[in-house]
Motif scaffolding. Sequence first.
Motif, mmCIF file in Angstrom:
data_model
loop_
_atom_site.group_PDB
_atom_site.id
_atom_site.type_symbol
_atom_site.label_atom_id
_atom_site.label_comp_id
_atom_site.label_asym_id
_atom_site.label_seq_id
_atom_site.Cartn_x
_atom_site.Cartn_y
_atom_site.Cartn_z
ATOM 1 N N GLY A 69 75.500 67.762 38.461
ATOM 2 C CA GLY A 69 75.595 66.846 39.595
ATOM 3 C C GLY A 69 74.388 65.934 39.661
ATOM 4 O O GLY A 69 74.501 64.725 39.932
ATOM 5 N N LEU A 72 74.762 63.263 36.960
ATOM 6 C CA LEU A 72 75.669 62.184 37.366
ATOM 7 C C LEU A 72 75.014 61.283 38.412
ATOM 8 O O LEU A 72 75.145 60.057 38.342
ATOM 9 C CB LEU A 72 76.982 62.761 37.899
ATOM 10 C CG LEU A 72 77.848 63.508 36.884
ATOM 11 C CD1 LEU A 72 79.122 64.014 37.551
ATOM 12 C CD2 LEU A 72 78.170 62.654 35.674
ATOM 13 N N ARG A 79 80.686 61.531 41.185
ATOM 14 C CA ARG A 79 81.188 62.868 40.838
ATOM 15 C C ARG A 79 82.714 62.851 40.903
ATOM 16 O O ARG A 79 83.298 62.223 41.772
ATOM 17 C CB ARG A 79 80.635 63.901 41.802
ATOM 18 C CG ARG A 79 79.121 64.029 41.682
ATOM 19 C CD ARG A 79 78.595 65.019 42.689
ATOM 20 N NE ARG A 79 77.143 64.998 42.707
ATOM 21 C CZ ARG A 79 76.412 66.086 42.854
ATOM 22 N NH1 ARG A 79 76.980 67.266 43.013
ATOM 23 N NH2 ARG A 79 75.107 65.996 42.859
ATOM 24 N N ILE A 86 82.706 67.714 36.907
ATOM 25 C CA ILE A 86 81.902 68.925 36.824
ATOM 26 C C ILE A 86 82.886 70.096 36.886
ATOM 27 O O ILE A 86 83.735 70.157 37.766
ATOM 28 C CB ILE A 86 80.880 68.988 37.973
ATOM 29 C CG1 ILE A 86 79.913 67.805 37.852
ATOM 30 C CG2 ILE A 86 80.136 70.322 37.956
ATOM 31 C CD1 ILE A 86 78.971 67.650 39.019
#
Length: 167
Positions: A69, A72, A79, A86
């Motif tokens: 996370g 990103l 996300r 993820i």
Amino acid sequence: MHEENPDNEASGDPEAGDGGKKPALTDRPEVVRRIWIAVGVVGLLAVLFAFAARDNSTPETKGTGDYFGTVLDACEIPRDSMGASILDGGTALALHSEGEKTPGLSIAEVGCALAATKIPESTIHRMSETRAIDGRQSDSWDGFEAEWSYHPDLGLSILIKDTYRGG
């Protein structure tokens, strides 16, 4: 006497009335497509090398639930966007670049995410050289395992696992 050229293509014969000009390579769609694929592969390689050469600090959350996370976020990739997800409770990241027929992440976005994992240049090179007929490829480096495949229509598909968390 020469026959008329029904396809209105140059014959290469100076007496045919078409000036003896042969058709340009760019007049053939398959050649143009191959040129664009080659340009794309070279561009991918250049962008990935540029990102790998940068001194990107690996996010301090490596080995924690939000490492990918953070990657990103640092790369400004939303996300669960069209090209990034993820997975497995935060232990894996799926990246998909845009292909000729499918949407996805830009090469710059993919390069940024890969650079954050400190991916080796040799792995970037292997990714950039992967052809559709090569099937799924894999490699590992400090705390990560990656699998990828490439198809011109679908783009580059990469799965990265965080092995610090057992991914």
